[in-house]
Write an enzyme that holds these catalytic residues in place. Sequence first.
Site, PDB file in Angstrom:
ATOM      1  N   ARG A 209       0.854  -1.183   0.000  1.00  0.00           N
ATOM      2  CA  ARG A 209       0.000   0.000   0.000  1.00  0.00           C
ATOM      3  C   ARG A 209       0.896   1.241   0.000  1.00  0.00           C
ATOM      4  O   ARG A 209       1.962   1.259   0.626  1.00  0.00           O
ATOM      5  CB  ARG A 209      -0.926   0.034   1.225  1.00  0.00           C
ATOM      6  CG  ARG A 209      -2.082  -0.954   1.144  1.00  0.00           C
ATOM      7  CD  ARG A 209      -3.079  -0.535   0.098  1.00  0.00           C
ATOM      8  NE  ARG A 209      -4.252  -1.384   0.038  1.00  0.00           N
ATOM      9  CZ  ARG A 209      -4.396  -2.436  -0.769  1.00  0.00           C
ATOM     10  NH1 ARG A 209      -3.392  -2.772  -1.569  1.00  0.00           N
ATOM     11  NH2 ARG A 209      -5.510  -3.130  -0.786  1.00  0.00           N
TER      12      ARG A 209
ATOM     13  N   HIS B  74      -0.264   0.113 -10.079  1.00  0.00           N
ATOM     14  CA  HIS B  74      -0.940  -0.836  -9.189  1.00  0.00           C
ATOM     15  C   HIS B  74      -1.352  -2.097  -9.963  1.00  0.00           C
ATOM     16  O   HIS B  74      -2.522  -2.491  -9.971  1.00  0.00           O
ATOM     17  CB  HIS B  74      -2.164  -0.197  -8.534  1.00  0.00           C
ATOM     18  CG  HIS B  74      -2.554  -0.887  -7.259  1.00  0.00           C
ATOM     19  ND1 HIS B  74      -3.123  -0.224  -6.192  1.00  0.00           N
ATOM     20  CD2 HIS B  74      -2.460  -2.183  -6.868  1.00  0.00           C
ATOM     21  CE1 HIS B  74      -3.367  -1.083  -5.206  1.00  0.00           C
ATOM     22  NE2 HIS B  74      -2.971  -2.283  -5.605  1.00  0.00           N
TER      23      HIS B  74
END
Length: 306
Positions: free
Chosen positions: A221, A269
Amino acid sequence: MRISFCCTDTASEPWLQGLRAALPTAKVLLWEPGAPLADYAVVWAPPQQFFDEQPQLKAVFNIGAGVDALLKLRLPPNALVVRLDDAGMSVQMAEYVCHAVIRHFRELDAYEADTRQGNWSFRKPRSRADFPVGIMGMGVLGERVARSLVGFEFPVMGWSRTPKSVDGVQCFAGEQGFADFLAASRVLVCLLPLTPETRDIMNHANLSRLQSGAYIINVARGAHLVDDDLLALLDSGHIAGAALDVFRTEPLSAGHPFWQHPKIVVTPHTSARTLRSESITQITSKITAIQRGEPVAGVVEPSRGY
C-alpha cells in the site's frame, strides 16, 4: 440464499454470470439502493450505504487482497469479513517482485539506457551474496515471493509480526527482530497489510537502517512509504533506487516527483490483479462451507486489520 454483488469500477456481468453458474440455486443480484436483503456480499470499494441497508449479512467477501479500506466502514456486527487467500495473485506477485529484483541486480535498467543511446556497454557481474532480499510481510503472498527468490539463489529474509518458518528463508519476527532484519537487507520488499502499526513504516529512520545502496520495492500500500523520506535518501545515495506499484493517492498525480525521478520505476498498481474465475471458485467454495457450518480460511480479524 441471496448474494449481493457491489463492486465499484468493476464490470459486473461476468462476475454475476460466474457466481450464478457456480451456485445455481442462489439468487445473485447486482446491488442497487433499496435492494432486497442478502445473506452474503461480494464487494470491492462499496459505499457505506450498502452496509447500512444490509445489516443481516453473514459474510462479506472482498475481491482484492487488501481489506484496509473496507475495515474503515461500519460493517454488519455479525458478518465475517473474508479476504482472498490467493486466487492467482501470489504467482503474479512473485513474477513482479522477482523481475524488479533481477532488473536491479543485473543492472538491466542501465543496459537499457545505454542501448537507447547506441552504446554497447559492459558491467562487472555482481554477486547475489551481496544483495540479500528482505521481505516485510510473510503471509500467502510474501511466502510465495520468498520461495521464488530462493529459487534464484538470493539470500532471502522475512519479517512478520509473529514468528514464521519457511525453508531457505531466514525469518525475523516482532519489534525485537525488526532492526536486525533491516540491517541485514539490501533489497526491501513491502508486502505488509496496512494497519495503524504499519502505516509509514518505510520512513527515514527505518530506511536508513538498510544496507548502503539499498533498493525498495513496494507492492503493498502507498501509505506504507513516506514519499519525501524516500526521495531524500535517494538524493543522499543511501538508497540506489525503487520500484513502486502502489501510492498514497491513486492514480498518482501528474506532478508527483516519482514520475520523473531517474531512480524510480512507477507501475500503475498492477503487480497482482484479481483473476475472476479463480476468485469466483474460491468465494463460492467458502460460501458453501459457511452454509454447512464449516470454518473457512482468510477470515479477517478487524482488531489486527487483516
